[in-house]
Design a protein around this motif. Structure first.
Motif, short mmCIF file in Angstrom:
data_model
loop_
_atom_site.label_atom_id
_atom_site.label_comp_id
_atom_site.label_asym_id
_atom_site.label_seq_id
_atom_site.Cartn_x
_atom_site.Cartn_y
_atom_site.Cartn_z
N VAL A 136 39.45 -7.13 48.24
CA VAL A 136 39.36 -6.12 47.18
C VAL A 136 38.40 -6.63 46.11
O VAL A 136 38.69 -7.64 45.44
CB VAL A 136 40.73 -5.83 46.54
CG1 VAL A 136 40.58 -4.78 45.43
CG2 VAL A 136 41.73 -5.37 47.58
N PHE A 137 37.26 -5.97 45.97
CA PHE A 137 36.31 -6.37 44.94
C PHE A 137 36.55 -5.58 43.65
O PHE A 137 36.84 -4.38 43.68
CB PHE A 137 34.88 -6.13 45.41
CG PHE A 137 34.43 -7.07 46.50
CD1 PHE A 137 34.52 -8.44 46.34
CD2 PHE A 137 33.90 -6.58 47.68
CE1 PHE A 137 34.12 -9.31 47.33
CE2 PHE A 137 33.49 -7.44 48.68
CZ PHE A 137 33.60 -8.81 48.51
N ARG A 138 36.41 -6.26 42.52
CA ARG A 138 36.48 -5.61 41.20
C ARG A 138 35.17 -5.92 40.49
O ARG A 138 34.89 -7.06 40.15
CB ARG A 138 37.67 -6.13 40.40
CG ARG A 138 37.73 -5.56 38.97
CD ARG A 138 39.05 -5.93 38.30
NE ARG A 138 39.24 -7.37 38.24
CZ ARG A 138 38.79 -8.15 37.25
NH1 ARG A 138 38.10 -7.61 36.25
NH2 ARG A 138 39.01 -9.46 37.25
N GLU B 227 44.56 -9.55 46.17
CA GLU B 227 44.26 -9.55 44.74
C GLU B 227 42.76 -9.30 44.51
O GLU B 227 41.93 -9.67 45.33
CB GLU B 227 44.65 -10.89 44.12
CG GLU B 227 46.13 -11.17 44.16
CD GLU B 227 46.47 -12.55 43.62
OE1 GLU B 227 45.51 -13.32 43.36
OE2 GLU B 227 47.66 -12.84 43.49
N PRO B 228 42.42 -8.70 43.37
CA PRO B 228 41.01 -8.38 43.10
C PRO B 228 40.14 -9.63 42.99
O PRO B 228 40.57 -10.67 42.48
CB PRO B 228 41.06 -7.64 41.76
CG PRO B 228 42.45 -7.13 41.65
CD PRO B 228 43.32 -8.15 42.33
N ARG C 124 43.10 -15.01 47.31
CA ARG C 124 43.07 -13.62 46.84
C ARG C 124 43.06 -12.64 48.00
O ARG C 124 43.67 -11.56 47.92
CB ARG C 124 41.85 -13.42 45.93
CG ARG C 124 42.07 -14.01 44.55
CD ARG C 124 40.76 -14.24 43.79
NE ARG C 124 41.04 -14.71 42.44
CZ ARG C 124 41.41 -15.95 42.15
NH1 ARG C 124 41.55 -16.83 43.13
NH2 ARG C 124 41.65 -16.30 40.91
#
Length: 321
Positions: free
Chosen positions: A269-271, A207-208, A202
């Motif tokens: 990228v944290f979600r 990617e999140p 990721r």
């Protein structure tokens, strides 16, 4: 020199444990179902640990100074082992897990006495033979197994979880018993869990990464260090009861991801998610362990900052985007 039997676990940190014991001059025997062979120079006994008669047969006339049980996942397996090894060993070390603290959510690091094994309901009648059930109740299975070995758990008819009732057997352990509650393990090119790879893929792609809104740090241990600790617990000391095993310095998801990003490139990228599945090594509750007992017993744990970069490099390799 001591005679050591290692039950299962001859991959990842288990194979490192076997190598350390052998290099230290001890006589090592492994016991497993025969799906994987023994290292050169190591005697192998083949039996299914769930088959008490098969264990009795393969162990006939044998005894060991120490047994290290790497693959005890259920109270039923622990009951069989108590009976089979009662007169065959003086010391029994069970590899347990941080997940025995499944009901904890503590602002302070969790010490061993946070879990009172005497209050653990032991239910050998549950569907432990079902792999899906066993995986879903991994921490509970370990809790109950510890209670069985200690001889202090409470009996139950159905269900799992904390409770009360009659004692398992009231007899205490038939040998000097210890459990090593292992933290989350990092490092090694042979890490089979796929957790670091989950992040690396990721991060490379930007990617999140799903994490809880409140994401707590956790305690970790380097793969080489937990192997060394288990070897020490087996032949280098005589403590009994449970002990937490982890490196100093809890790690956050962000710190682990930053180490991976430095190695492979890409972007983290944290979600944040309130419900649903979250990424491994992210935690909505706080149950990081306290290793004060192990250090007081004389084991010199390293700090996670000393090995994190190497652990990531070993697992993800050299490729950068």
């Amino acid at each position: 020199m001591k005679d050591v039997l290692v039950i299962g676990g001859n991959r990842y940190f288990g194979k490192r444990l076997i190598a350390l014991l052998r290099e230290s001059g001890h006589r090592v025997t492994i016991l497993n179902r025969g799906s994987s062979g023994a290292p050169d120079g190591i005697e192998q006994l083949v039996a299914d640990r769930d088959d008490e008669a098969a264990l009795e047969s393969v162990l006939a006339g044998r005894s060991f100074d120490v047994v290290v049980d790497q693959v005890c996942y259920t109270p039923r397996q622990a009951e069989i082992a108590r009976r089979v090894f009662a007169a065959r060993t003086r010391r029994y070390v069970m590899t347990s897990t941080v997940e025995v603290y499944a009901y904890e959510d503590s602002a302070s690091p969790v010490a061993e006495d946070a879990l009172d094994l005497g209050t653990v309901t032991v239910d050998t009648g549950a569907a432990w033979e079902d792999p899906e059930f066993r995986e879903a109740h991994y921490g509970e299975g370990k809790r109950q197994a510890e209670a069985v070995f200690a001889g202090v758990g409470a009996g139950a008819g159905v269900g799992v979880g904390p409770g009360a009732g009659g004692p398992v057997d009231g007899g205490g352990p038939p040998f000097a018993w210890a459990s090593v509650r292992v933290a989350h393990v990092l490092g090694g090119a042979d890490d089979f869990t796929g957790r670091i790879d989950h992040y690396a893929r990721r991060i490379r792609a930007g990617e999140p990464i799903a994490v809880p809104v409140v994401n707590h740090p956790a305690t970790y241990v380097y793969v080489e260090e937990i192997a060394a600790f288990l070897a020490w617990a087996a032949v280098g000391t005589d403590f009994t009861g449970p002990v937490n095993a982890h490196s100093h310095g809890p790690l956050t998801t962000a710190e682990i991801c930053a180490a991976i990003e430095r190695r492979v490139g890409g972007r983290t990228v944290f979600r944040e998610v309130e419900v649903g599945e979250i990424s491994p090594f992210s935690f909505s509750r706080s149950y990081g362990m306290d290793n004060s007992r192990a250090t007081a017993l004389g084991y010199p744990f390293s700090h996670s900052s000393a090995w994190l970069a190497d652990a990531v490099a070993e697992t993800v390799g050299e490729v950068r985007t």
